[in-house]
Design a protein around this motif. Structure first.
Motif, short mmCIF file in Angstrom:
data_model
loop_
_atom_site.label_atom_id
_atom_site.label_comp_id
_atom_site.label_asym_id
_atom_site.label_seq_id
_atom_site.Cartn_x
_atom_site.Cartn_y
_atom_site.Cartn_z
N MET A 1 -4.78 35.49 22.08
CA MET A 1 -4.83 34.26 21.29
C MET A 1 -5.15 34.57 19.83
N ALA A 2 -4.48 33.86 18.94
CA ALA A 2 -4.69 34.06 17.51
C ALA A 2 -6.08 33.56 17.12
N ASN A 3 -6.65 34.17 16.08
CA ASN A 3 -7.92 33.70 15.55
C ASN A 3 -7.78 33.38 14.07
N ILE A 4 -8.88 32.97 13.46
CA ILE A 4 -8.83 32.52 12.08
C ILE A 4 -8.41 33.64 11.13
N ASN A 5 -8.77 34.89 11.46
CA ASN A 5 -8.38 36.03 10.63
C ASN A 5 -6.87 36.23 10.64
N ASP A 6 -6.24 36.03 11.81
CA ASP A 6 -4.78 36.16 11.92
C ASP A 6 -4.08 35.11 11.06
N VAL A 7 -4.63 33.90 11.07
CA VAL A 7 -4.04 32.82 10.26
C VAL A 7 -4.14 33.16 8.78
N ALA A 8 -5.32 33.63 8.36
CA ALA A 8 -5.53 33.96 6.95
C ALA A 8 -4.58 35.07 6.51
N LYS A 9 -4.39 36.07 7.36
CA LYS A 9 -3.51 37.21 7.03
C LYS A 9 -2.06 36.76 6.89
N LEU A 10 -1.58 35.93 7.85
CA LEU A 10 -0.19 35.47 7.80
C LEU A 10 0.05 34.56 6.61
N ALA A 11 -0.92 33.71 6.27
CA ALA A 11 -0.76 32.78 5.16
C ALA A 11 -1.01 33.44 3.80
N GLY A 12 -1.63 34.64 3.84
CA GLY A 12 -1.93 35.33 2.59
C GLY A 12 -3.04 34.67 1.81
N VAL A 13 -4.03 34.14 2.53
CA VAL A 13 -5.16 33.47 1.89
C VAL A 13 -6.46 34.01 2.48
N SER A 14 -7.57 33.53 1.94
CA SER A 14 -8.86 33.96 2.46
C SER A 14 -9.22 33.20 3.73
N LYS A 15 -10.14 33.77 4.48
CA LYS A 15 -10.63 33.13 5.70
C LYS A 15 -11.31 31.81 5.36
N SER A 16 -11.99 31.74 4.23
CA SER A 16 -12.69 30.51 3.84
C SER A 16 -11.69 29.39 3.54
N SER A 17 -10.51 29.74 3.00
CA SER A 17 -9.48 28.72 2.75
C SER A 17 -8.98 28.12 4.06
N VAL A 18 -8.78 28.99 5.05
CA VAL A 18 -8.35 28.50 6.37
C VAL A 18 -9.42 27.59 6.95
N SER A 19 -10.67 27.99 6.80
CA SER A 19 -11.79 27.20 7.32
C SER A 19 -11.83 25.83 6.66
N ARG A 20 -11.53 25.77 5.36
CA ARG A 20 -11.53 24.48 4.66
C ARG A 20 -10.45 23.55 5.21
N ILE A 22 -9.17 23.66 8.26
CA ILE A 22 -9.61 23.27 9.62
C ILE A 22 -10.60 22.11 9.56
N ASN A 23 -11.45 22.14 8.53
CA ASN A 23 -12.49 21.11 8.40
C ASN A 23 -12.03 19.89 7.60
N GLY A 24 -10.73 19.89 7.22
CA GLY A 24 -10.20 18.73 6.50
C GLY A 24 -10.69 18.64 5.07
N ASN A 25 -11.15 19.75 4.50
CA ASN A 25 -11.66 19.75 3.12
C ASN A 25 -10.56 20.26 2.20
N PHE A 26 -9.73 19.35 1.72
CA PHE A 26 -8.58 19.74 0.90
C PHE A 26 -8.83 19.59 -0.59
N GLU A 27 -10.06 19.22 -0.96
CA GLU A 27 -10.36 19.06 -2.38
C GLU A 27 -10.24 20.40 -3.10
N HIS A 28 -9.68 20.38 -4.29
CA HIS A 28 -9.50 21.58 -5.12
C HIS A 28 -8.61 22.62 -4.45
N MET A 29 -7.73 22.16 -3.56
CA MET A 29 -6.77 23.07 -2.92
C MET A 29 -5.37 22.52 -3.18
#
Length: 337
Positions: A1-20, A22-29
């Motif tokens: 199963m994929a994890n948050i690190n896999d998503v960050a790597k494929l999207a070319g972004v940081s893990k914290s961006s993926v976390s934001r 996931i949490n619906g925090n789209f401000e300043h993105m």
């Protein structure tokens, strides 16, 4: 199963961006970054562990909505707006209905709270004041939708119902009508009904027309009451030449009542209704109605609640009042000479 690190790597972004995301925090993105992350999550079939998140943050990423009468088709449009905003912000939704019963409303509020929803949108019965004051004291986030109460410090999304009724009545007056009937369900603490009656009366007063209480019919909140009320009104010695119906269900019952009275719309009596749907122009005759921004009400009430839930400190409650629109069709004519 994929994890948050896999998503960050494929999207070319940081893990914290993926976390934001996931949490619906789209401000300043940027939308570009957000969409890259969402595409990566979809491609990897990544589903965040919401239970673990809930235990960690003491939130469920779920809100509840309590409606007064889920059978009214008006609410299906409102719910579309609520659902869209919930999905956009990464929240789940739980729906319940009070059936206009004070005790059921109370039980629904307590049940949803026990299920740990993060906040509530409430189309209130207009009662349960003690419970609402208790929620305010606990700083539990909730928003009133469509109806307001005497409690002043609650975030609320409403429609300007006085204006809706006033411009409807004025439209009939401008066509030459003076005997204008109005049908409503019981007013008891229901602010939209109270406001629609007020708007009707204001239009009459502005135009120097005396209020005739025989032309104000309060119907029982049950099927068929509008039909009988319409027939009674049309049997008056000086019957109305126009009727203003203030509810979706009443619209249809007034049409039926006019037919049962042996009269025709709009030749014998004109009719303006409340609420507008794709099928309304298909009625015979196509019905002139007050259109409410139902979808927008759903979006704005959800956005207001989520913003309230994210607030770190208490701020002054916000009242959002939306404007209705009169949709002119063929159900009104000048009165017969």
């Amino acid at each position: 199963m994929a994890n948050i690190n896999d998503v960050a790597k494929l999207a070319g972004v940081s893990k914290s961006s993926v976390s934001r995301v996931i949490n619906g925090n789209f401000e300043h993105m940027s939308d570009n970054t957000k969409n890259k992350i969402l595409r990566a999550m979809k491609e990897l079939e990544y589903s965040p562990n919401t239970l673990a998140q809930s235990l960690k943050k003491k939130t469920t990423k779920t809100i509840g909505i309590i409606l007064s009468d889920i059978s009214n088709p008006f609410w299906s449009e409102v719910l579309k707006g609520v659902q869209k905003e919930c999905m956009r912000m990464g929240y789940g939704l739980m729906v319940s209905s009070s059936g206009e019963k004070e005790q059921i409303e109370k039980e629904n509020i307590l049940t949803l709270r026990n299920k740990q929803v993060d906040g509530l949108i409430i189309n209130t019965t207009g009662k349960n004041t003690d419970l609402f004051n208790s929620l305010i004291n606990e700083k539990y986030p909730f928003v009133f939708l469509d109806r307001s109460t005497d409690i002043s410090n609650i975030d609320t999304v409403i429609v300007n119902n006085i204006l809706g009724a006033k411009m409807s009545t004025q439209y009939l007056i401008d066509q030459g009508h003076r005997n204008i009937g109005i049908l409503l369900y019981p007013l008891e603490n229901k602010s939209p009904r109270i406001d629609r009656l007020e708007g009707y009366k204001e239009a009459l007063k502005i135009n120097g027309i005396q209020i005739n209480h025989d032309l104000i019919k309060i119907c029982e909140d049950q099927n068929g009451s509008g039909v009988e009320a319409t027939k009674e009104m049309l049997a008056l010695p000086t019957r109305p030449t126009a009727i203003f119906s203030t509810n979706t269900i009443l619209n249809l019952e007034v049409i039926m009542g006019v037919k049962k009275a042996g009269l025709k719309l709009p030749e014998d009596v004109s009719l303006i209704g409340y609420d507008d749907y794709p099928w309304v122009p298909l009625l015979d005759p196509p019905l002139t109605t007050v259109s409410q921004p139902a979808f927008e009400m759903g979006v704005k009430s959800t956005a207001l609640l989520i913003k309230k839930m994210k607030q770190k400190k208490q701020i002054k409650p916000k009242i959002i009042q939306l404007e209705p629109e009169l949709m002119i069709r063929s159900s009104c004519l000048p009165p017969l000479k």
